[in-house]
Structures are given as C-alpha cells and as structure tokens.
Design a protein around this motif. Structure first.
Motif, PDB file in Angstrom:
ATOM      1  N   MET A 212      -4.955 -34.958  25.712  1.00  0.00           N
ATOM      2  CA  MET A 212      -5.606 -34.222  24.617  1.00  0.00           C
ATOM      3  C   MET A 212      -4.768 -34.355  23.358  1.00  0.00           C
ATOM      4  O   MET A 212      -3.561 -34.111  23.372  1.00  0.00           O
ATOM      5  N   THR A 213      -5.373 -34.785  22.278  1.00  0.00           N
ATOM      6  CA  THR A 213      -4.663 -34.995  21.021  1.00  0.00           C
ATOM      7  C   THR A 213      -4.469 -33.680  20.286  1.00  0.00           C
ATOM      8  O   THR A 213      -5.435 -32.926  20.094  1.00  0.00           O
ATOM      9  N   ARG A 214      -3.221 -33.367  19.947  1.00  0.00           N
ATOM     10  CA  ARG A 214      -2.932 -32.133  19.224  1.00  0.00           C
ATOM     11  C   ARG A 214      -3.247 -32.300  17.742  1.00  0.00           C
ATOM     12  O   ARG A 214      -2.942 -33.341  17.147  1.00  0.00           O
ATOM     13  N   ARG A 215      -3.843 -31.271  17.147  1.00  0.00           N
ATOM     14  CA  ARG A 215      -4.177 -31.321  15.723  1.00  0.00           C
ATOM     15  C   ARG A 215      -2.914 -31.168  14.886  1.00  0.00           C
ATOM     16  O   ARG A 215      -2.081 -30.306  15.132  1.00  0.00           O
ATOM     17  N   ARG A 216      -2.769 -32.035  13.908  1.00  0.00           N
ATOM     18  CA  ARG A 216      -1.621 -31.955  13.011  1.00  0.00           C
ATOM     19  C   ARG A 216      -1.781 -30.750  12.084  1.00  0.00           C
ATOM     20  O   ARG A 216      -2.872 -30.467  11.590  1.00  0.00           O
ATOM     21  N   PRO A 217      -0.689 -30.002  11.873  1.00  0.00           N
ATOM     22  CA  PRO A 217      -0.769 -28.842  10.974  1.00  0.00           C
ATOM     23  C   PRO A 217      -1.206 -29.258   9.579  1.00  0.00           C
ATOM     24  O   PRO A 217      -0.754 -30.276   9.040  1.00  0.00           O
ATOM     25  N   THR A 218      -2.082 -28.494   9.006  1.00  0.00           N
ATOM     26  CA  THR A 218      -2.539 -28.770   7.650  1.00  0.00           C
ATOM     27  C   THR A 218      -1.593 -28.136   6.639  1.00  0.00           C
ATOM     28  O   THR A 218      -0.698 -27.363   6.989  1.00  0.00           O
ATOM     29  N   ARG A 219      -1.769 -28.476   5.430  1.00  0.00           N
ATOM     30  CA  ARG A 219      -0.975 -27.883   4.356  1.00  0.00           C
ATOM     31  C   ARG A 219      -1.145 -26.374   4.323  1.00  0.00           C
ATOM     32  O   ARG A 219      -0.194 -25.612   4.104  1.00  0.00           O
ATOM     33  N   ARG A 220      -2.376 -25.894   4.578  1.00  0.00           N
ATOM     34  CA  ARG A 220      -2.628 -24.450   4.593  1.00  0.00           C
ATOM     35  C   ARG A 220      -1.878 -23.777   5.740  1.00  0.00           C
ATOM     36  O   ARG A 220      -1.357 -22.673   5.602  1.00  0.00           O
ATOM     37  N   ASP A 221      -1.843 -24.456   6.903  1.00  0.00           N
ATOM     38  CA  ASP A 221      -1.129 -23.889   8.047  1.00  0.00           C
ATOM     39  C   ASP A 221       0.354 -23.697   7.735  1.00  0.00           C
ATOM     40  O   ASP A 221       0.994 -22.761   8.220  1.00  0.00           O
ATOM     41  N   GLN A 222       0.914 -24.609   6.963  1.00  0.00           N
ATOM     42  CA  GLN A 222       2.344 -24.600   6.687  1.00  0.00           C
ATOM     43  C   GLN A 222       2.726 -23.771   5.459  1.00  0.00           C
ATOM     44  O   GLN A 222       3.905 -23.587   5.180  1.00  0.00           O
ATOM     45  N   ALA A 223       1.728 -23.292   4.752  1.00  0.00           N
ATOM     46  CA  ALA A 223       2.016 -22.547   3.517  1.00  0.00           C
ATOM     47  C   ALA A 223       2.649 -21.188   3.835  1.00  0.00           C
ATOM     48  O   ALA A 223       2.321 -20.553   4.834  1.00  0.00           O
ATOM     49  N   ARG A 224       3.577 -20.757   2.987  1.00  0.00           N
ATOM     50  CA  ARG A 224       4.215 -19.452   3.135  1.00  0.00           C
ATOM     51  C   ARG A 224       3.253 -18.347   2.693  1.00  0.00           C
ATOM     52  O   ARG A 224       2.414 -18.553   1.830  1.00  0.00           O
ATOM     53  N   GLN A 225       3.406 -17.201   3.317  1.00  0.00           N
ATOM     54  CA  GLN A 225       2.640 -16.034   2.906  1.00  0.00           C
ATOM     55  C   GLN A 225       3.444 -15.270   1.848  1.00  0.00           C
ATOM     56  O   GLN A 225       4.553 -14.819   2.118  1.00  0.00           O
ATOM     57  N   VAL A 226       2.917 -15.153   0.658  1.00  0.00           N
ATOM     58  CA  VAL A 226       3.562 -14.444  -0.436  1.00  0.00           C
ATOM     59  C   VAL A 226       2.754 -13.189  -0.735  1.00  0.00           C
ATOM     60  O   VAL A 226       1.523 -13.251  -0.868  1.00  0.00           O
ATOM     61  N   GLU A 227       3.447 -12.082  -0.829  1.00  0.00           N
ATOM     62  CA  GLU A 227       2.765 -10.812  -1.054  1.00  0.00           C
ATOM     63  C   GLU A 227       1.991 -10.828  -2.372  1.00  0.00           C
ATOM     64  O   GLU A 227       2.495 -11.265  -3.412  1.00  0.00           O
ATOM     65  N   VAL A 228       0.767 -10.386  -2.309  1.00  0.00           N
ATOM     66  CA  VAL A 228      -0.083 -10.299  -3.492  1.00  0.00           C
ATOM     67  C   VAL A 228       0.189  -8.970  -4.191  1.00  0.00           C
ATOM     68  O   VAL A 228       0.126  -7.913  -3.564  1.00  0.00           O
ATOM     69  N   PHE A 229       0.498  -9.035  -5.458  1.00  0.00           N
ATOM     70  CA  PHE A 229       0.796  -7.821  -6.226  1.00  0.00           C
ATOM     71  C   PHE A 229      -0.492  -7.178  -6.694  1.00  0.00           C
ATOM     72  O   PHE A 229      -1.333  -7.816  -7.331  1.00  0.00           O
ATOM     73  N   ASP A 230      -0.654  -5.923  -6.353  1.00  0.00           N
ATOM     74  CA  ASP A 230      -1.813  -5.144  -6.785  1.00  0.00           C
ATOM     75  C   ASP A 230      -1.338  -4.133  -7.819  1.00  0.00           C
ATOM     76  O   ASP A 230      -0.719  -3.134  -7.470  1.00  0.00           O
ATOM     77  N   PRO A 231      -1.605  -4.342  -9.104  1.00  0.00           N
ATOM     78  CA  PRO A 231      -1.108  -3.426 -10.137  1.00  0.00           C
ATOM     79  C   PRO A 231      -1.687  -2.028 -10.029  1.00  0.00           C
ATOM     80  O   PRO A 231      -1.122  -1.082 -10.581  1.00  0.00           O
ATOM     81  N   LEU A 232      -2.803  -1.863  -9.298  1.00  0.00           N
ATOM     82  CA  LEU A 232      -3.426  -0.552  -9.174  1.00  0.00           C
ATOM     83  C   LEU A 232      -3.050   0.167  -7.887  1.00  0.00           C
ATOM     84  O   LEU A 232      -3.520   1.283  -7.657  1.00  0.00           O
ATOM     85  N   ALA A 233      -2.199  -0.440  -7.065  1.00  0.00           N
ATOM     86  CA  ALA A 233      -1.729   0.246  -5.870  1.00  0.00           C
ATOM     87  C   ALA A 233      -0.912   1.471  -6.282  1.00  0.00           C
ATOM     88  O   ALA A 233      -0.187   1.443  -7.280  1.00  0.00           O
ATOM     89  N   LEU A 234      -1.023   2.554  -5.513  1.00  0.00           N
ATOM     90  CA  LEU A 234      -0.374   3.796  -5.904  1.00  0.00           C
ATOM     91  C   LEU A 234       1.130   3.634  -6.090  1.00  0.00           C
ATOM     92  O   LEU A 234       1.717   4.149  -7.041  1.00  0.00           O
ATOM     93  N   GLY A 235       1.769   2.908  -5.174  1.00  0.00           N
ATOM     94  CA  GLY A 235       3.209   2.716  -5.295  1.00  0.00           C
ATOM     95  C   GLY A 235       3.593   1.987  -6.568  1.00  0.00           C
ATOM     96  O   GLY A 235       4.576   2.330  -7.230  1.00  0.00           O
ATOM     97  N   ASN A 236       2.817   0.978  -6.948  1.00  0.00           N
ATOM     98  CA  ASN A 236       3.116   0.222  -8.163  1.00  0.00           C
ATOM     99  C   ASN A 236       2.838   1.050  -9.412  1.00  0.00           C
ATOM    100  O   ASN A 236       3.583   0.966 -10.396  1.00  0.00           O
ATOM    101  N   LEU A 237       1.788   1.833  -9.386  1.00  0.00           N
ATOM    102  CA  LEU A 237       1.507   2.709 -10.522  1.00  0.00           C
ATOM    103  C   LEU A 237       2.630   3.728 -10.708  1.00  0.00           C
ATOM    104  O   LEU A 237       3.059   4.003 -11.837  1.00  0.00           O
ATOM    105  N   GLN A 238       3.122   4.275  -9.609  1.00  0.00           N
ATOM    106  CA  GLN A 238       4.222   5.227  -9.697  1.00  0.00           C
ATOM    107  C   GLN A 238       5.454   4.578 -10.305  1.00  0.00           C
ATOM    108  O   GLN A 238       6.143   5.174 -11.137  1.00  0.00           O
ATOM    109  N   GLU A 239       5.751   3.356  -9.891  1.00  0.00           N
ATOM    110  CA  GLU A 239       6.940   2.674 -10.416  1.00  0.00           C
ATOM    111  C   GLU A 239       6.815   2.429 -11.914  1.00  0.00           C
ATOM    112  O   GLU A 239       7.777   2.618 -12.671  1.00  0.00           O
ATOM    113  N   VAL A 240       5.634   2.033 -12.363  1.00  0.00           N
ATOM    114  CA  VAL A 240       5.414   1.797 -13.788  1.00  0.00           C
ATOM    115  C   VAL A 240       5.601   3.089 -14.582  1.00  0.00           C
ATOM    116  O   VAL A 240       6.271   3.108 -15.632  1.00  0.00           O
ATOM    117  N   LEU A 241       5.045   4.192 -14.084  1.00  0.00           N
ATOM    118  CA  LEU A 241       5.145   5.466 -14.790  1.00  0.00           C
ATOM    119  C   LEU A 241       6.591   5.950 -14.856  1.00  0.00           C
ATOM    120  O   LEU A 241       7.058   6.443 -15.885  1.00  0.00           O
TER     121      LEU A 241
END
Length: 305
Positions: free
Chosen positions: A1-30
C-alpha cells in the motif's frame, strides 16, 4: 500500500489567530491604555466623563512603602464610575462629572483619615470610557494587579456610609486608617489591628511580584491567613443579645483599644469558621471569582450565538 506524501498543509505550523474582540484581549488593551495616562494630582481638576481610575500611594506609611519603591507600579485601589442608565433605554450622558466626583469623594475619605494618610501622598490615573466598556476595564485592572489592597484585603474604603445600627462593624480600612465619622461602632468582626497589618504585609508582597507561580503562591498564602472571628451579629432564629462574641479576649481588647463602648453580648466557644462573614465573602469574590465570571460569560455568549 502506497503511503500518501504529506502535503504542504499537513506540514504547516498552527499559529494562534488573534481575535481583537476576545474578552482577554479587550481587557489587555484597556489596561494598557490606562497605564499610558499621566499620573495626575489627587484629587484632579474637573473633567467630564465616566470611566475607570487607579489610585497610587507615594507617601511614607510603613505598610505601603514597598508599593512606591518597586519598578512594578501597583495601584492601591481601582474603581469605576458609570454614566448611569435610563429606565427608558436612552443612552447615558457622557458629559457629567461622574468620574472626577468619584475620585474627589475618595479624597475626602483620605482627608478624614489624617492620623495616617495625606491626600498629597497619592496620585491618580483615569480613563474616561463609554459605559459599555467600564465594567470590563475595571475587571481588567483587578485581575492584573490582584489582590489590589484597598479593594480586597482592606475593604471599606469605597463603601457608602453605614446606617446608625449599633451592630455596624468597623471596616478593616477604617481600623488601619481611623478618622472617618462613619466608621462602625463595633470592632471588626474578623481581625485585630495587628492581624490586619500582617495580612497587609502579605498582600503588598504579593502585589509587587510579576505574574507567575511565585505570585500565585503568595496570593494563596494570603487567602490562607485566617483567624478565629471576634464576633458576629445574632442570627434570625437566635434569641438574646444582638452581638454574639466568638473570641472574648480579642474582642474586649480591640474594643478597649478603640475606646468603644462594650455592648450587651453573648459568648460562644464553639464557632471557629470565619468564612460566613460578608466581608470575607466579598474579599474572596474579588480575589478568586474573576476567572469564574469570565468563563461564565464566555459560556453564555456561546449559548446565545
């Protein structure tokens, strides 16, 4: 059985998405926006608006000296003044003196406690805000600077004047800083003056630490510092005197030190738990309940979406 080669998406790092309206971020700004404000005199000159504020101690009172001698600028008290809400749904007026009046009221309290405090020993920062952000901003300050000495460990500074009932307990703030005519006519229910001063030292030591394990441990040590209560009001189902003394030697000693009249009272010897006192409940809520309330708000928002 041939194994599928990892795609670029598979190898991409997960980077946290910044939500400016999240309560914690709003508190920090204030919080950061308030900290950029210039320190002003206490009380400041008149200005318009509602919002949040922070008081800073810069005097020589021995218990508070570490607050002014550290690079971490920690307020001794934070608070808010809202513009007010209309019962008809109309927007609150932003052009009143709500915020400056609140700060001036605090200056009056400090002036009355002239045995230990002076209004010139304080500075203030303030941030006028729309009412929608005021509660959130105050919470951000409480969480950042916990335990915020005069908000928690020394309750009573920002409270309104009590009634004339003889069961009024003297607040911790009024015990450490005597002078206000509105102070209660019975000693504090939870601590003697010496015990209060020890808790203040623990709180100040925790306040000046950077966020981390050491600060968390210091706050836990503060919360763990409890003593047998001195007295309590009688409960609804109880008969007899309105004052129930739980530690007679400490109660009589504090009343004598304050020069207060000893009321008719009943002595009990089997009550050790101080957690039922409303002052203790308020302190614990401010110290530890902020995260719980935040989680509840997030859960509620998720249900409404």
């Amino acid at each position: 059985m041939t194994r599928r080669r990892p795609t670029r998406r598979d190898q991409a790092r997960q980077v946290e998405v910044f939500d400016p309206l999240a309560l914690g971020n709003l508190q920090e700004v204030l919080r950061e926006r308030l900290e950029r404000a210039e320190l002003d005199d206490f009380p400041p000159r008149d200005f318009l608006g509602a919002g949040v504020y922070a008081l800073y101690y810069v005097g020589d009172f021995d218990l508070y000296a570490p607050l002014k001698n550290t690079e971490r600028k920690v307020p001794i008290y934070v608070g808010k003044a809202e513009a007010g809400n209309s019962s008809y749904g109309e927007p609150a007026s932003p052009d009143g003196f709500q915020l400056v009046n609140r700060i001036k009221k605090h200056a009056d309290s400090v002036a009355e406690a002239s045995q230990t405090l002076n209004v010139t020993d304080f500075k203030v920062r303030y941030l006028p805000l729309d009412d929608a952000w005021i509660v959130l901003a105050e919470r951000a300050l409480l969480r950042e600077y916990r335990p915020v000495l005069w908000n928690t460990v020394m309750p009573g500074f920002g409270a309104n004047a009590p009634g004339s009932d003889r069961q009024n307990a003297r607040s911790i703030w009024d015990t450490v800083h005597p002078g206000r005519p509105r102070a209660g006519r019975l000693c504090n229910r939870r601590f003697t003056l010496d015990e209060m001063r020890e808790r203040v030292r623990l709180a100040v030591a925790a306040s000046i630490l950077e966020e981390g394990d050491e600060r968390t441990a210091a706050i836990e040590a503060l919360e763990a510092y409890q003593q047998r209560p001195l007295w309590r009001p009688k409960k609804k189902h109880e008969r007899g005197p309105r004052v129930v003394v739980q530690d007679q030697p400490r109660f009589l000693s504090e009343m004598a030190r304050l020069g207060l009249e000893i009321p008719e009272h009943r002595v009990v010897d089997n009550e050790l738990d101080p957690t039922g006192d409303p002052e203790a409940t308020a302190e614990r809520n401010t110290l530890v309940a902020e995260q719980l309330s935040m989680e509840l708000e997030l859960e509620t928002e998720g249900q409404l979406m």
